[in-house]
Design a protein around this motif. Structure first.
Motif, PDB file in Angstrom:
ATOM      1  N   SER A  67       5.242   3.930  -1.638  1.00  0.00           N
ATOM      2  CA  SER A  67       6.687   3.993  -1.879  1.00  0.00           C
ATOM      3  C   SER A  67       7.479   3.116  -0.911  1.00  0.00           C
ATOM      4  O   SER A  67       8.658   2.839  -1.151  1.00  0.00           O
ATOM      5  CB  SER A  67       7.172   5.439  -1.776  1.00  0.00           C
ATOM      6  OG  SER A  67       6.895   5.976  -0.485  1.00  0.00           O
ATOM      7  N   LEU A  68       6.846   2.647   0.170  1.00  0.00           N
ATOM      8  CA  LEU A  68       7.519   1.779   1.136  1.00  0.00           C
ATOM      9  C   LEU A  68       7.385   0.302   0.774  1.00  0.00           C
ATOM     10  O   LEU A  68       8.044  -0.544   1.384  1.00  0.00           O
ATOM     11  CB  LEU A  68       6.941   2.004   2.540  1.00  0.00           C
ATOM     12  CG  LEU A  68       7.055   3.413   3.120  1.00  0.00           C
ATOM     13  CD1 LEU A  68       6.348   3.475   4.469  1.00  0.00           C
ATOM     14  CD2 LEU A  68       8.512   3.825   3.260  1.00  0.00           C
ATOM     15  N   LEU A  69       6.533   0.011  -0.216  1.00  0.00           N
ATOM     16  CA  LEU A  69       6.196  -1.379  -0.525  1.00  0.00           C
ATOM     17  C   LEU A  69       7.020  -1.940  -1.684  1.00  0.00           C
ATOM     18  O   LEU A  69       7.367  -1.226  -2.630  1.00  0.00           O
ATOM     19  CB  LEU A  69       4.711  -1.486  -0.874  1.00  0.00           C
ATOM     20  CG  LEU A  69       3.725  -1.141   0.238  1.00  0.00           C
ATOM     21  CD1 LEU A  69       2.308  -1.091  -0.313  1.00  0.00           C
ATOM     22  CD2 LEU A  69       3.823  -2.159   1.368  1.00  0.00           C
ATOM     23  N   ASP A  70       7.294  -3.236  -1.593  1.00  0.00           N
ATOM     24  CA  ASP A  70       7.911  -3.970  -2.692  1.00  0.00           C
ATOM     25  C   ASP A  70       6.843  -4.707  -3.488  1.00  0.00           C
ATOM     26  O   ASP A  70       6.843  -4.687  -4.714  1.00  0.00           O
ATOM     27  CB  ASP A  70       8.942  -4.958  -2.151  1.00  0.00           C
ATOM     28  CG  ASP A  70       9.556  -5.821  -3.234  1.00  0.00           C
ATOM     29  OD1 ASP A  70      10.086  -5.246  -4.212  1.00  0.00           O
ATOM     30  OD2 ASP A  70       9.500  -7.058  -3.125  1.00  0.00           O
ATOM     31  N   TYR A  87       5.476  -3.553  -7.187  1.00  0.00           N
ATOM     32  CA  TYR A  87       5.621  -2.116  -7.466  1.00  0.00           C
ATOM     33  C   TYR A  87       7.005  -1.894  -8.061  1.00  0.00           C
ATOM     34  O   TYR A  87       8.014  -2.098  -7.387  1.00  0.00           O
ATOM     35  CB  TYR A  87       5.448  -1.321  -6.166  1.00  0.00           C
ATOM     36  CG  TYR A  87       5.262   0.167  -6.384  1.00  0.00           C
ATOM     37  CD1 TYR A  87       4.184   0.648  -7.126  1.00  0.00           C
ATOM     38  CD2 TYR A  87       6.149   1.081  -5.830  1.00  0.00           C
ATOM     39  CE1 TYR A  87       3.996   2.007  -7.305  1.00  0.00           C
ATOM     40  CE2 TYR A  87       5.966   2.444  -6.009  1.00  0.00           C
ATOM     41  CZ  TYR A  87       4.897   2.903  -6.752  1.00  0.00           C
ATOM     42  OH  TYR A  87       4.716   4.242  -6.936  1.00  0.00           O
ATOM     43  N   ARG A  88       7.058  -1.510  -9.332  1.00  0.00           N
ATOM     44  CA  ARG A  88       8.329  -1.444 -10.043  1.00  0.00           C
ATOM     45  C   ARG A  88       8.452  -0.157 -10.863  1.00  0.00           C
ATOM     46  O   ARG A  88       7.444   0.452 -11.239  1.00  0.00           O
ATOM     47  CB  ARG A  88       8.461  -2.643 -10.989  1.00  0.00           C
ATOM     48  CG  ARG A  88       8.488  -3.999 -10.284  1.00  0.00           C
ATOM     49  CD  ARG A  88       9.800  -4.212  -9.542  1.00  0.00           C
ATOM     50  NE  ARG A  88       9.822  -5.505  -8.860  1.00  0.00           N
ATOM     51  CZ  ARG A  88       9.547  -5.670  -7.575  1.00  0.00           C
ATOM     52  NH1 ARG A  88       9.185  -4.621  -6.839  1.00  0.00           N
ATOM     53  NH2 ARG A  88       9.620  -6.864  -7.015  1.00  0.00           N
ATOM     54  N   GLU A  89       9.700   0.200 -11.136  1.00  0.00           N
ATOM     55  CA  GLU A  89       9.949   1.281 -12.090  1.00  0.00           C
ATOM     56  C   GLU A  89       9.822   0.702 -13.487  1.00  0.00           C
ATOM     57  O   GLU A  89      10.530  -0.234 -13.856  1.00  0.00           O
ATOM     58  CB  GLU A  89      11.334   1.881 -11.890  1.00  0.00           C
ATOM     59  CG  GLU A  89      11.592   3.070 -12.813  1.00  0.00           C
ATOM     60  CD  GLU A  89      12.960   3.700 -12.615  1.00  0.00           C
ATOM     61  OE1 GLU A  89      13.235   4.715 -13.282  1.00  0.00           O
ATOM     62  OE2 GLU A  89      13.743   3.183 -11.801  1.00  0.00           O
ATOM     63  N   TYR A 103       6.811   4.710 -11.899  1.00  0.00           N
ATOM     64  CA  TYR A 103       6.560   3.560 -11.036  1.00  0.00           C
ATOM     65  C   TYR A 103       5.109   3.132 -11.172  1.00  0.00           C
ATOM     66  O   TYR A 103       4.212   3.963 -11.313  1.00  0.00           O
ATOM     67  CB  TYR A 103       6.874   3.899  -9.580  1.00  0.00           C
ATOM     68  CG  TYR A 103       8.348   3.833  -9.265  1.00  0.00           C
ATOM     69  CD1 TYR A 103       8.917   2.674  -8.729  1.00  0.00           C
ATOM     70  CD2 TYR A 103       9.181   4.914  -9.541  1.00  0.00           C
ATOM     71  CE1 TYR A 103      10.278   2.606  -8.457  1.00  0.00           C
ATOM     72  CE2 TYR A 103      10.541   4.849  -9.279  1.00  0.00           C
ATOM     73  CZ  TYR A 103      11.084   3.696  -8.735  1.00  0.00           C
ATOM     74  OH  TYR A 103      12.423   3.619  -8.480  1.00  0.00           O
ATOM     75  N   GLY A 104       4.887   1.820 -11.148  1.00  0.00           N
ATOM     76  CA  GLY A 104       3.541   1.314 -11.269  1.00  0.00           C
ATOM     77  C   GLY A 104       3.441  -0.124 -10.802  1.00  0.00           C
ATOM     78  O   GLY A 104       4.442  -0.799 -10.575  1.00  0.00           O
ATOM     79  N   TRP A 105       2.201  -0.593 -10.666  1.00  0.00           N
ATOM     80  CA  TRP A 105       1.926  -1.954 -10.218  1.00  0.00           C
ATOM     81  C   TRP A 105       1.805  -2.880 -11.413  1.00  0.00           C
ATOM     82  O   TRP A 105       1.082  -2.589 -12.369  1.00  0.00           O
ATOM     83  CB  TRP A 105       0.632  -1.992  -9.410  1.00  0.00           C
ATOM     84  CG  TRP A 105       0.707  -1.269  -8.117  1.00  0.00           C
ATOM     85  CD1 TRP A 105       0.251  -0.008  -7.861  1.00  0.00           C
ATOM     86  CD2 TRP A 105       1.278  -1.757  -6.890  1.00  0.00           C
ATOM     87  NE1 TRP A 105       0.497   0.317  -6.545  1.00  0.00           N
ATOM     88  CE2 TRP A 105       1.130  -0.739  -5.931  1.00  0.00           C
ATOM     89  CE3 TRP A 105       1.894  -2.949  -6.525  1.00  0.00           C
ATOM     90  CZ2 TRP A 105       1.572  -0.874  -4.627  1.00  0.00           C
ATOM     91  CZ3 TRP A 105       2.339  -3.096  -5.229  1.00  0.00           C
ATOM     92  CH2 TRP A 105       2.179  -2.073  -4.286  1.00  0.00           C
ATOM     93  N   HIS A 153      10.267  -3.452 -19.177  1.00  0.00           N
ATOM     94  CA  HIS A 153       9.978  -2.575 -20.307  1.00  0.00           C
ATOM     95  C   HIS A 153       8.593  -2.889 -20.869  1.00  0.00           C
ATOM     96  O   HIS A 153       8.239  -4.057 -21.033  1.00  0.00           O
ATOM     97  CB  HIS A 153      10.996  -2.791 -21.432  1.00  0.00           C
ATOM     98  CG  HIS A 153      12.333  -2.176 -21.180  1.00  0.00           C
ATOM     99  ND1 HIS A 153      13.136  -2.530 -20.113  1.00  0.00           N
ATOM    100  CD2 HIS A 153      13.030  -1.242 -21.876  1.00  0.00           C
ATOM    101  CE1 HIS A 153      14.265  -1.824 -20.163  1.00  0.00           C
ATOM    102  NE2 HIS A 153      14.214  -1.050 -21.225  1.00  0.00           N
ATOM    103  N   LEU A 154       7.841  -1.855 -21.197  1.00  0.00           N
ATOM    104  CA  LEU A 154       6.600  -2.064 -21.918  1.00  0.00           C
ATOM    105  C   LEU A 154       6.944  -2.651 -23.288  1.00  0.00           C
ATOM    106  O   LEU A 154       7.765  -2.085 -24.021  1.00  0.00           O
ATOM    107  CB  LEU A 154       5.842  -0.751 -22.086  1.00  0.00           C
ATOM    108  CG  LEU A 154       4.542  -0.834 -22.877  1.00  0.00           C
ATOM    109  CD1 LEU A 154       3.505  -1.651 -22.124  1.00  0.00           C
ATOM    110  CD2 LEU A 154       3.994   0.560 -23.177  1.00  0.00           C
TER     111      LEU A 154
END
Length: 216
Positions: A67-70, A87-89, A103-105, A153-154
């Motif tokens: 959660s600390l990473l961009d 790492y994005r929503e 959130y996922g990579w 967006h998927l």
């Protein structure tokens, strides 16, 4: 079956960029506060909320909160080229037009005008008893579109297992991304005038660039 797809979606990884697993790679960690650290890190995975990391000049292994990473930039040992996981929503629509997020990579593979394309890979090892698989292993490739600075967006997924109502799901994903920025694309896709073949989601980008880009 849709719940299976959703489960896989929540465990996206960029391990598909490498063929070697269970080892650490040269990497630079970029934090949300603007700082960065260089060393060796595990491959990111949505199954883990911490990332194993050893900073250059140190022998101590740390567990960094995801959660600390961009983003994390790896060096691919096969060609010494960088591979960046962000790492994005992520926004997706499966069972309704009401958006869900997690959130996922993801990994950016291109930017064309106003839309960026990301990809993420996942693998489910299945479930087996002593003699055979109760649930077969499966692979999933997910493509995301990001319009300007909005959330990704998927937009499309390719999976090795059968998915009920996949055509309807695809129509929903495309409709909810393009309705406001390119409604003609939505209608033409529904009418079969636009088709995605061999995972070539660029056909959607090309259509948008030709017909709907804001500075056309």
């Amino acid at each position: 079956m849709i719940s299976k797809i959703i489960k896989l979606l929540l465990f996206l990884a960029v391990a598909g960029s490498f063929t070697v697993k269970a080892q650490q790679f040269d990497a630079t960690l970029y934090f949300l506060d603007g700082s960065k650290r260089t060393g060796k890190a595990d491959i990111v995975s949505n199954e883990e909320n911490k990332l194993a990391f050893i900073e250059n000049g140190s022998k101590k292994k740390e567990k960094i909160k995801v959660s600390l990473l961009d983003k994390v930039e790896y060096i691919n040992p096969k060609n010494n080229l960088p591979v960046t996981a962000e790492y994005r929503e992520l926004i997706y629509y499966f069972l309704s037009d009401k958006p869900k997020s997690d959130y996922g990579w993801i990994r950016k593979i291109s930017t064309s005008g106003e839309i960026s394309t990301y990809v993420a890979y996942s693998y489910d090892g299945g479930v087996r008893d002593s003699y055979h698989y109760i649930v077969k292993p499966s692979e999933l490739t997910n493509f995301f579109f990001q319009y300007k600075n909005e959330k990704p967006h998927l937009i499309y997924f390719d999976n090795s297992m059968w998915t009920p109502n996949k055509k309807q799901v695809m129509r929903r994903l495309i409709k909810n991304f393009f309705t406001d920025i390119c409604p003609k694309l939505v209608s033409d896709f529904n009418d079969g005038k636009i088709q995605i073949k061999n995972n070539d989601v660029k056909v959607l980008i090309d259509y948008y660039e030709k017909n709907c880009r804001t500075n056309n």
